[in-house]
Design a protein around this motif. Structure first.
Motif, PDB file in Angstrom:
ATOM      1  N   ASP A 162       0.830  -1.211   0.000  1.00 14.57           N
ATOM      2  CA  ASP A 162       0.000   0.000   0.000  1.00 14.57           C
ATOM      3  C   ASP A 162       0.862   1.257   0.000  1.00 14.57           C
ATOM      4  O   ASP A 162       0.502   2.277  -0.599  1.00 14.57           O
ATOM      5  N   ALA A 163       2.007   1.186   0.682  1.00 15.97           N
ATOM      6  CA  ALA A 163       2.874   2.359   0.799  1.00 15.97           C
ATOM      7  C   ALA A 163       3.472   2.778  -0.539  1.00 15.97           C
ATOM      8  O   ALA A 163       3.997   3.896  -0.656  1.00 15.97           O
ATOM      9  N   SER A 168      -0.591   6.648   3.471  1.00 14.95           N
ATOM     10  CA  SER A 168      -1.409   6.213   4.607  1.00 14.95           C
ATOM     11  C   SER A 168      -0.592   5.452   5.640  1.00 14.95           C
ATOM     12  O   SER A 168      -0.783   5.621   6.854  1.00 14.95           O
ATOM     13  N   VAL A 169       0.311   4.607   5.185  1.00 13.45           N
ATOM     14  CA  VAL A 169       1.093   3.786   6.120  1.00 13.45           C
ATOM     15  C   VAL A 169       2.058   4.676   6.910  1.00 13.45           C
ATOM     16  O   VAL A 169       2.221   4.512   8.129  1.00 13.45           O
ATOM     17  N   ARG A 170       2.687   5.618   6.235  1.00 18.35           N
ATOM     18  CA  ARG A 170       3.563   6.569   6.940  1.00 18.35           C
ATOM     19  C   ARG A 170       2.781   7.296   8.044  1.00 18.35           C
ATOM     20  O   ARG A 170       3.251   7.460   9.166  1.00 18.35           O
ATOM     21  N   ASP A 171       1.559   7.709   7.721  1.00 16.37           N
ATOM     22  CA  ASP A 171       0.742   8.426   8.691  1.00 16.37           C
ATOM     23  C   ASP A 171       0.363   7.536   9.872  1.00 16.37           C
ATOM     24  O   ASP A 171       0.324   7.986  11.027  1.00 16.37           O
ATOM     25  N   LEU A 172       0.062   6.263   9.609  1.00 12.80           N
ATOM     26  CA  LEU A 172      -0.293   5.342  10.693  1.00 12.80           C
ATOM     27  C   LEU A 172       0.905   5.075  11.602  1.00 12.80           C
ATOM     28  O   LEU A 172       0.763   5.010  12.832  1.00 12.80           O
ATOM     29  N   VAL A 173       2.079   4.914  11.024  1.00 13.27           N
ATOM     30  CA  VAL A 173       3.281   4.716  11.839  1.00 13.27           C
ATOM     31  C   VAL A 173       3.503   5.935  12.730  1.00 13.27           C
ATOM     32  O   VAL A 173       3.814   5.810  13.934  1.00 13.27           O
ATOM     33  N   ALA A 174       3.304   7.134  12.183  1.00 13.63           N
ATOM     34  CA  ALA A 174       3.456   8.356  12.974  1.00 13.63           C
ATOM     35  C   ALA A 174       2.401   8.445  14.069  1.00 13.63           C
ATOM     36  O   ALA A 174       2.685   8.882  15.194  1.00 13.63           O
ATOM     37  N   LEU A 175       1.176   8.036  13.755  1.00 19.64           N
ATOM     38  CA  LEU A 175       0.095   8.077  14.741  1.00 19.64           C
ATOM     39  C   LEU A 175       0.454   7.235  15.971  1.00 19.64           C
ATOM     40  O   LEU A 175       0.297   7.676  17.113  1.00 19.64           O
ATOM     41  N   PHE A 176       0.928   6.018  15.741  1.00 18.36           N
ATOM     42  CA  PHE A 176       1.252   5.149  16.875  1.00 18.36           C
ATOM     43  C   PHE A 176       2.534   5.596  17.572  1.00 18.36           C
ATOM     44  O   PHE A 176       2.660   5.416  18.788  1.00 18.36           O
ATOM     45  N   LEU A 195       9.948   2.195   3.918  1.00 19.51           N
ATOM     46  CA  LEU A 195       9.459   2.203   5.296  1.00 19.51           C
ATOM     47  C   LEU A 195      10.585   2.442   6.313  1.00 19.51           C
ATOM     48  O   LEU A 195      10.318   2.814   7.464  1.00 19.51           O
ATOM     49  N   LEU A 196      11.839   2.246   5.902  1.00 19.19           N
ATOM     50  CA  LEU A 196      12.960   2.456   6.816  1.00 19.19           C
ATOM     51  C   LEU A 196      13.081   3.915   7.242  1.00 19.19           C
ATOM     52  O   LEU A 196      13.691   4.214   8.274  1.00 19.19           O
ATOM     53  N   ALA A 197      12.481   4.822   6.502  1.00 23.23           N
ATOM     54  CA  ALA A 197      12.558   6.256   6.820  1.00 23.23           C
ATOM     55  C   ALA A 197      11.381   6.737   7.659  1.00 23.23           C
ATOM     56  O   ALA A 197      11.277   7.938   7.935  1.00 23.23           O
ATOM     57  N   TYR A 198      10.497   5.848   8.109  1.00 25.53           N
ATOM     58  CA  TYR A 198       9.267   6.278   8.782  1.00 25.53           C
ATOM     59  C   TYR A 198       9.441   6.576  10.269  1.00 25.53           C
ATOM     60  O   TYR A 198       8.512   7.058  10.906  1.00 25.53           O
ATOM     61  N   ALA A 199      10.580   6.260  10.868  1.00 26.71           N
ATOM     62  CA  ALA A 199      10.896   6.567  12.271  1.00 26.71           C
ATOM     63  C   ALA A 199       9.823   6.075  13.244  1.00 26.71           C
ATOM     64  O   ALA A 199       9.184   6.858  13.945  1.00 26.71           O
ATOM     65  N   PRO A 200       9.620   4.751  13.338  1.00 28.00           N
ATOM     66  CA  PRO A 200       8.576   4.229  14.225  1.00 28.00           C
ATOM     67  C   PRO A 200       8.913   4.314  15.712  1.00 28.00           C
ATOM     68  O   PRO A 200       8.009   4.241  16.555  1.00 28.00           O
ATOM     69  N   GLU A 201      10.192   4.406  16.043  1.00 30.48           N
ATOM     70  CA  GLU A 201      10.648   4.547  17.424  1.00 30.48           C
ATOM     71  C   GLU A 201      10.093   3.448  18.341  1.00 30.48           C
ATOM     72  O   GLU A 201       9.649   3.697  19.462  1.00 30.48           O
ATOM     73  N   GLY A 202      10.091   2.222  17.820  1.00 25.79           N
ATOM     74  CA  GLY A 202       9.688   1.072  18.613  1.00 25.79           C
ATOM     75  C   GLY A 202       8.195   0.866  18.745  1.00 25.79           C
ATOM     76  O   GLY A 202       7.746  -0.061  19.414  1.00 25.79           O
ATOM     77  N   LYS A 203       7.382   1.694  18.070  1.00 29.79           N
ATOM     78  CA  LYS A 203       5.939   1.641  18.257  1.00 29.79           C
ATOM     79  C   LYS A 203       5.201   0.978  17.090  1.00 29.79           C
ATOM     80  O   LYS A 203       3.964   1.018  17.044  1.00 29.79           O
ATOM     81  N   THR A 204       5.935   0.381  16.166  1.00 28.75           N
ATOM     82  CA  THR A 204       5.309  -0.426  15.118  1.00 28.75           C
ATOM     83  C   THR A 204       6.029  -1.765  15.044  1.00 28.75           C
ATOM     84  O   THR A 204       7.253  -1.815  14.936  1.00 28.75           O
TER      85      THR A 204
END
Length: 356
Positions: A162-163, A168-176, A195-204
């Motif tokens: 989807d990404a 949308s996926v970038r936004d969801l990773v940021a939301l969590f 997706l490596l640039a999305y900075a999930p910070e352990g939350k995905t």
């Protein structure tokens, strides 16, 4: 065979509900594919050209690669799960550009079922935030997670694919990332290094689905090869994702244990200490379905030789009311025990979060 983004998704036709251009995400997606033919439809659920046809394998793969459906998500509830996640979040998509022969989504829509993207992603995000806020902190560690409520955000598709089509996926990773008590989770069979640039910070939590390579070449159609998935794990851990393995689906055939042993050894050799320290697994044995069997016979009968095994399967009604085929219950328990023993022998550091 690896599938580059261009080979996996080359959109030339977009079916869309009339309202999608009133949403920023709808306009974003249309802008990414300016040359695509646009066909307005009353509902993303009812497109006769896509749903229920008995086309050839050429039609099947062509539609998945070249067609996108855009709609507005109606139901925005988060459903309790309790297996892989605590909750199933409202989906940002449905369907997939890949064509795994065992996928359950075509049982509902039939035929090729390309990606449907929902454009009201801001409303989806608000609904998730409200639901998470109402939960408070996770009361105690459990088999799903030690600290956070976990929301599966990819139940009906593959978010790595989807990404390729929208943010949308970038936004969801940021939301969590910004939700203090909750974590996202999704399974994938496609390595999308964006997706490596999305900075999930352990939350995905990203769950790479893994199975023996020679079986995947038959049933995991249009996906990233196993060596590519394994090779990505260290990079995703370094980028801030929690990375688990989905050993899924476990398909039984002569020699399955030797093939899984080889996969476990390839995984062990392919990841480093950081990935091993946080690795957990889900084990999911194959569930099949007579309707899906009939669909597959029209486009990929070779896969059915592996998937359709009434000699060792039995009918069981699912929670959704479908008549599914699963491995016979008495035998399945023994096979699962053998699988877990093999996993513990080869990957003793990989705990099992969930087995089904």
């Amino acid at each position: 065979m690896s599938h580059s983004p261009a080979r996996l998704l080359a959109i030339d036709t977009i079916y869309h509900e009339p309202a999608i251009e009133t949403f920023a995400r709808g306009r974003e997606i249309l802008g990414r594919f300016p040359g695509a033919r646009r066909i307005a439809v009353p509902s993303h659920w009812n497109i006769p050209e896509l749903h229920g046809n008995a086309g050839s394998v050429e039609d099947w793969v062509r539609i998945k690669r070249s067609t996108l459906v855009l709609g507005v998500k109606k139901g925005l509830t988060s459903r309790p799960n309790g297996r892989s996640a605590h909750f199933i979040a409202p989906s940002s998509s449905n369907g997939c550009a890949m064509a795994c022969a065992y996928c359950y989504v075509p049982r509902r829509k039939g035929f090729a079922n390309p990606i449907t993207l929902f454009v009201n992603t801001e409303a989806i995000g608000r609904a998730i935030r409200r639901h998470a806020a109402a939960q408070g902190p996770l009361p105690a560690p459990d088999q799903i997670d030690d600290r956070f409520w976990v929301y599966d955000i990819g139940e009906n598709g593959d978010l790595s694919v989807d990404a390729l089509a929208c943010d949308s996926v970038r936004d969801l990773v940021a939301l969590f990332r910004d939700t203090p008590n909750a974590k996202a989770s999704f399974a994938t069979k496609f390595v999308n290094r964006d997706l490596l640039a999305y900075a999930p910070e352990g939350k995905t939590r990203i769950r790479f689905s893994l199975m023996p390579e020679r079986i995947a070449r038959v049933v995991d159609v249009r996906t990233s090869p196993m060596p590519e998935r394994i090779a990505a794990i260290d990079d995703f851990v370094a980028a801030g994702y929690e990375v688990h393995a989905n050993f899924s689906p476990v398909i039984l055939y002569e020699g399955w244990e030797d093939d899984w042993r080889a996969l476990f050894r390839a995984l062990d050799a392919g990841i480093g200490p950081a990935a091993k320290a946080q690795l957990r697994a889900e084990i999911i044995f194959l569930t099949h379905n007579a309707a899906l069997h009939d669909v597959n016979l029209r486009w990929h009968p070779k896969a059915e030789a592996l998937l359709w095994r009434p000699d060792i399967q039995e009918t069981k009604r699912s929670e959704g009311g479908m008549e599914n085929l699963r491995y016979r219950s008495g035998w399945k328990g023994r096979w699962l025990t053998r699988f877990e023993a093999l996993l513990a022998e080869e990957l003793p550091y990989c705990g099992v979060r969930y087995a089904f």
